[in-house]
Each structure stands twice: as C-alpha cells, then as structure tokens.
Write an enzyme that holds these catalytic residues in place. Structure first.
Site, PDB file in Angstrom:
ATOM      1  N   PHE A   1       0.862  -1.188   0.000  1.00 44.55           N
ATOM      2  CA  PHE A   1       0.000   0.000   0.000  1.00 44.55           C
ATOM      3  C   PHE A   1       0.902   1.244   0.000  1.00 44.55           C
ATOM      4  O   PHE A   1       0.855   2.083   0.882  1.00 44.55           O
ATOM      5  CB  PHE A   1      -0.998   0.009   1.163  1.00 44.55           C
ATOM      6  CG  PHE A   1      -2.274   0.718   0.781  1.00 44.55           C
ATOM      7  CD1 PHE A   1      -3.161   0.131  -0.102  1.00 44.55           C
ATOM      8  CD2 PHE A   1      -2.560   1.987   1.258  1.00 44.55           C
ATOM      9  CE1 PHE A   1      -4.329   0.786  -0.485  1.00 44.55           C
ATOM     10  CE2 PHE A   1      -3.708   2.655   0.874  1.00 44.55           C
ATOM     11  CZ  PHE A   1      -4.592   2.050   0.004  1.00 44.55           C
ATOM     12  N   LEU A   2       1.685   1.296  -1.052  1.00 48.19           N
ATOM     13  CA  LEU A   2       2.830   2.202  -1.090  1.00 48.19           C
ATOM     14  C   LEU A   2       2.427   3.652  -1.347  1.00 48.19           C
ATOM     15  O   LEU A   2       1.417   3.930  -1.988  1.00 48.19           O
ATOM     16  CB  LEU A   2       3.798   1.723  -2.185  1.00 48.19           C
ATOM     17  CG  LEU A   2       4.250   0.265  -2.022  1.00 48.19           C
ATOM     18  CD1 LEU A   2       5.138  -0.156  -3.188  1.00 48.19           C
ATOM     19  CD2 LEU A   2       4.974   0.051  -0.697  1.00 48.19           C
ATOM     20  N   HIS A   3       3.259   4.544  -0.833  1.00 46.10           N
ATOM     21  CA  HIS A   3       3.053   5.983  -1.008  1.00 46.10           C
ATOM     22  C   HIS A   3       4.401   6.626  -1.303  1.00 46.10           C
ATOM     23  O   HIS A   3       5.412   5.921  -1.469  1.00 46.10           O
ATOM     24  CB  HIS A   3       2.395   6.581   0.242  1.00 46.10           C
ATOM     25  CG  HIS A   3       3.077   6.177   1.521  1.00 46.10           C
ATOM     26  ND1 HIS A   3       4.352   6.582   1.844  1.00 46.10           N
ATOM     27  CD2 HIS A   3       2.683   5.374   2.529  1.00 46.10           C
ATOM     28  CE1 HIS A   3       4.691   6.085   3.008  1.00 46.10           C
ATOM     29  NE2 HIS A   3       3.700   5.323   3.453  1.00 46.10           N
TER      30      HIS A   3
ATOM     31  N   SER B   1       1.800   7.561   5.582  1.00 43.60           N
ATOM     32  CA  SER B   1       1.732   6.219   6.156  1.00 43.60           C
ATOM     33  C   SER B   1       0.617   5.465   5.458  1.00 43.60           C
ATOM     34  O   SER B   1      -0.427   6.054   5.133  1.00 43.60           O
ATOM     35  CB  SER B   1       1.421   6.312   7.654  1.00 43.60           C
ATOM     36  OG  SER B   1       1.012   5.058   8.149  1.00 43.60           O
TER      37      SER B   1
ATOM     38  N   LYS C   1      10.770   7.456   9.508  1.00 39.00           N
ATOM     39  CA  LYS C   1       9.398   7.492  10.021  1.00 39.00           C
ATOM     40  C   LYS C   1       9.204   6.485  11.170  1.00 39.00           C
ATOM     41  O   LYS C   1       8.521   6.763  12.149  1.00 39.00           O
ATOM     42  CB  LYS C   1       8.445   7.180   8.863  1.00 39.00           C
ATOM     43  CG  LYS C   1       7.081   6.650   9.221  1.00 39.00           C
ATOM     44  CD  LYS C   1       6.190   7.751   9.710  1.00 39.00           C
ATOM     45  CE  LYS C   1       4.736   7.332   9.850  1.00 39.00           C
ATOM     46  NZ  LYS C   1       4.514   6.086  10.539  1.00 39.00           N
TER      47      LYS C   1
ATOM     48  N   GLN D   1      12.294   1.416  15.008  1.00 40.76           N
ATOM     49  CA  GLN D   1      12.576   0.266  14.135  1.00 40.76           C
ATOM     50  C   GLN D   1      13.976   0.382  13.515  1.00 40.76           C
ATOM     51  O   GLN D   1      14.684  -0.626  13.389  1.00 40.76           O
ATOM     52  CB  GLN D   1      11.518   0.203  13.036  1.00 40.76           C
ATOM     53  CG  GLN D   1      11.809  -0.821  11.946  1.00 40.76           C
ATOM     54  CD  GLN D   1      10.644  -0.966  10.988  1.00 40.76           C
ATOM     55  OE1 GLN D   1       9.687  -1.672  11.273  1.00 40.76           O
ATOM     56  NE2 GLN D   1      10.708  -0.292   9.849  1.00 40.76           N
TER      57      GLN D   1
ATOM     58  N   GLN E   1       4.331  -9.470  13.266  1.00 32.18           N
ATOM     59  CA  GLN E   1       4.617  -8.199  13.931  1.00 32.18           C
ATOM     60  C   GLN E   1       3.346  -7.468  14.355  1.00 32.18           C
ATOM     61  O   GLN E   1       3.410  -6.349  14.850  1.00 32.18           O
ATOM     62  CB  GLN E   1       5.505  -7.302  13.070  1.00 32.18           C
ATOM     63  CG  GLN E   1       4.838  -6.723  11.842  1.00 32.18           C
ATOM     64  CD  GLN E   1       5.857  -6.069  10.920  1.00 32.18           C
ATOM     65  OE1 GLN E   1       6.683  -6.719  10.305  1.00 32.18           O
ATOM     66  NE2 GLN E   1       5.808  -4.736  10.840  1.00 32.18           N
TER      67      GLN E   1
ATOM     68  N   HIS F   1       7.575   5.494   0.621  1.00 30.97           N
ATOM     69  CA  HIS F   1       8.217   4.286   0.089  1.00 30.97           C
ATOM     70  C   HIS F   1       8.950   4.610  -1.213  1.00 30.97           C
ATOM     71  O   HIS F   1      10.072   4.149  -1.445  1.00 30.97           O
ATOM     72  CB  HIS F   1       7.173   3.202  -0.210  1.00 30.97           C
ATOM     73  CG  HIS F   1       6.368   2.749   0.971  1.00 30.97           C
ATOM     74  ND1 HIS F   1       5.044   3.075   1.129  1.00 30.97           N
ATOM     75  CD2 HIS F   1       6.688   1.976   2.031  1.00 30.97           C
ATOM     76  CE1 HIS F   1       4.586   2.521   2.247  1.00 30.97           C
ATOM     77  NE2 HIS F   1       5.561   1.854   2.812  1.00 30.97           N
TER      78      HIS F   1
HETATM   79  P1  AMP Z   1       5.937  -0.059   5.890  1.00 32.51           P
HETATM   80  O1  AMP Z   1       5.382  -0.466   4.566  1.00 32.51           O
HETATM   81  O2  AMP Z   1       5.061   0.859   6.671  1.00 32.51           O
HETATM   82  O3  AMP Z   1       6.459  -1.230   6.687  1.00 32.51           O
HETATM   83  O4  AMP Z   1       7.218   0.828   5.567  1.00 32.51           O
HETATM   84  C1  AMP Z   1       8.260   0.334   4.765  1.00 32.51           C
HETATM   85  C2  AMP Z   1       9.436   1.269   4.860  1.00 32.51           C
HETATM   86  O5  AMP Z   1       9.051   2.566   4.408  1.00 32.51           O
HETATM   87  C3  AMP Z   1       9.923   1.453   6.322  1.00 32.51           C
HETATM   88  O6  AMP Z   1      11.330   1.505   6.341  1.00 32.51           O
HETATM   89  C4  AMP Z   1       9.301   2.760   6.696  1.00 32.51           C
HETATM   90  O7  AMP Z   1       9.999   3.439   7.715  1.00 32.51           O
HETATM   91  C5  AMP Z   1       9.368   3.519   5.387  1.00 32.51           C
HETATM   92  N1  AMP Z   1       8.404   4.610   5.401  1.00 32.51           N
HETATM   93  C6  AMP Z   1       7.086   4.538   5.742  1.00 32.51           C
HETATM   94  N2  AMP Z   1       6.527   5.770   5.707  1.00 32.51           N
HETATM   95  C7  AMP Z   1       7.511   6.630   5.330  1.00 32.51           C
HETATM   96  C8  AMP Z   1       7.562   8.045   5.123  1.00 32.51           C
HETATM   97  N3  AMP Z   1       6.492   8.820   5.294  1.00 32.51           N
HETATM   98  N4  AMP Z   1       8.743   8.593   4.760  1.00 32.51           N
HETATM   99  C9  AMP Z   1       9.847   7.811   4.591  1.00 32.51           C
HETATM  100  N5  AMP Z   1       9.857   6.479   4.783  1.00 32.51           N
HETATM  101  C10 AMP Z   1       8.706   5.897   5.148  1.00 32.51           C
END
Ligand code: AMP
Length: 284
Positions: free
Chosen positions: A32-34, A185, A149, A153, A61, A37
């Site tokens: 569910f990328l933004h 997010s 973010k 972690q 997790q 990512h």
């Molecule tokens: P997730 O899919 O939430 O597990 O995030 C995957 C990676 O993307 C992790 O390393 C997060 O810290 C990073 N990430 C998530 N949101 C952001 C953001 N707003 N800015 C930069 N990195 C992000």
C-alpha cells in the site's frame, strides 16, 4: 519489472545478479505504497544496479487485536508505483512461503526494543527483527533502505545487523510528509478527511518539542510542550509523547547541552494509531 513469489526464486535471481557483478539495493515494505516508500526506492535505484522491493504484510509483527486483517493492500497499484520509481524486482511471498509449517525460530530483540512501541505493542519488534532477517537472507542486498518514520525500528534493525553480523549496510532516509506535516503512512487511509486534517497536530507537537529543546535541558519540560499541543486536539489520545537519547532511547531527567535527542509520538485518532518522530539537538 519481475515479480518473485518465493524465497527460493528470489535467492536464485539475486545470486544471478550478484554473480554478474550487479550491486543490489532493497526496500522492505508492507505494501500500500506511497511517496515515502517511493523515496526509498528512488534512492536505492540511484545508488544500485538493481533494486528489489519486498511487499509482505508480516503477521508476526501484529498483535492479536491489531489491524493485520484489515491492513490495506493493493498489489497492482503498488507495482505501478514501483515501476515508476525505478524498481526492477518485487519480492511478494505469501505467508506460507515465509513461515512454512514447522517454523519455530525467532529473533529476540533487546533493550532498544523495550520502551515506546515495545511497551504498547508487545512482541512487535521480535516479529520485525525476525522478518527483516528472513527478508535480508532472501534478497541478499548490499544496502537495505529504511525510513526514519519508524525511528525505533531503525535502531532495532541497526542493532540486529550488528549483533548477528549480517553482511548488509543499512541506510535510513528522511520522513516524507504531507503538506500539513502529517507523515505519510499506509495507515493514513484509515483516517477520514476530518481526522487527516486533525492529525496535523502531531507535527505541530513535534515542532513545539523541538523549539522547547532549544532552550531547556529538562526532559519533562520538552515532553509537556508536546503534550500541551496534543491536548488542543480533544479527539487525540496519547500513547506516549516522549523525548529520549537519539541513539539509546535513554530518558534521563536532564539531557546534556548538544545531546542528540529524538522526540517520539504515538497518538490515537479514533481507531487509527499514528506514530511520528523528530530528531533534534538540545540547545540548538
Ligand atoms: P511499511 O510499509 O510501513 O512497513 O514501511 C516500509 C518502509 O518505508 C519502512 O522503512 C518505513 O519506515 C518507510 N516509510 C514509511 N513511511 C515513510 C515516510 N512517510 N517517509 C519515509 N519512509 C517511510
């Protein structure tokens, strides 16, 4: 872009790439990328011959009452975003491939995983450390990219890599935000328009913490400054609003002038739990 559905297929592809001399960057995600990512993928693509992004919503997790089942998923949209950002390979295993019958070994995290998210989400970081280890074994990157973010972690992952002697470099990139300061997010999709607007209070609280840290060494004063801003939004309920040493997450009553600290927030808005953070320097 090539999609790999099993750990074996992923390892074979990476072995071939590495044997041919390619440098490999990887970006572990839950999909569910933004644009947050995408910023990691773009950096990885700028720095490596090949980029692998994993998309895996890792059940281990999530706590029993958390949002594993309803976590948003849109594989096709993710693939379009990844192709545009310069990703060459998507590693998207299913749960059975990652955790086959008989799976019985986990990584146990230590002190840096105890406070904050570790307190509110028991077992979360053991799940993260275990899946990150498995993803790194499958993707075998030279560099793995993570977002600031998820600040705690990043400390857990750095500790993991050092303690287990994993042969990978960890890169941490800045948080990408919406125009109103809200950290991007996947979980923001749970927010109504009204809540999304209200959620800007997190960044305002961090900014207040930062300006207070510029003029005091007293941790409780910094934390109160953040709590006061959060209190202006009655629908926000605080899990924690804390200041801690940026490396160890220790929380002395007084910091030293010049000490690097991190301001950490976890706030619930309705049924959505948001985290955010800001690194700053005492007295700066
Ligand atoms: P997730 O899919 O939430 O597990 O995030 C995957 C990676 O993307 C992790 O390393 C997060 O810290 C990073 N990430 C998530 N949101 C952001 C953001 N707003 N800015 C930069 N990195 C992000």
């Amino acid at each position: 872009m090539e999609i790999l559905r099993t750990r074996i297929a992923m390892q074979q592809r990476i072995d071939a790439l590495r044997s041919a001399g390619a440098s490999v960057g990887c970006v572990p995600t839950m999909g569910f990328l933004h644009d947050g990512h995408a910023s990691l993928v773009r950096r990885a693509a700028a720095e490596h011959d090949a980029v692998v992004t994993s998309i895996f919503v890792n059940p281990t997790q999530f706590g029993p009452n958390e949002d594993f089942r309803r976590y948003p998923r849109d594989f096709d949209r993710d693939c379009r975003l990844l192709a545009e950002a310069g990703c060459g390979y998507v590693f998207a295993p299913d749960v059975d491939d990652m955790y086959p019958t008989g799976f019985d070994t986990t990584v146990r995290t230590g002190a840096v995983a105890m406070p904050f998210e570790g307190t509110f989400r028991p077992g979360h970081f053991d799940g993260v450390a275990t899946v990150v280890t498995k993803l790194l074994v499958a993707m075998r990157p030279h560099v793995a990219y993570f977002g600031a973010k998820d600040y705690q972690q990043t400390l857990v992952v750095r500790r993991l890599v050092a303690d287990l002697g994993l042969d990978v470099d960890i890169a941490v990139l800045p948080t990408i935000r919406e125009a109103n300061g809200l950290a991007m997010s996947s979980r923001n999709t749970y927010l109504s328009d009204d809540e999304r607007h209200r959620a800007a209070v997190l960044f305002r609280a961090l900014a207040a913490g930062r300006s207070t840290a510029a003029v005091t060494t007293d941790r409780s004063v910094i934390e109160r400054a953040m709590a006061d801003v959060l209190a202006t939004e009655p629908s926000a309920s605080i899990d924690y609003a804390a200041a801690a040493d940026a490396d160890t997450l220790a929380q002395p009553e007084r910091f030293d002038s010049g000490q690097a600290i991190v301001l950490l927030l976890a706030v619930r808005l309705g049924t959505t739990r948001l985290i955010d953070n800001l690194v700053t320097t005492i007295g700066a």
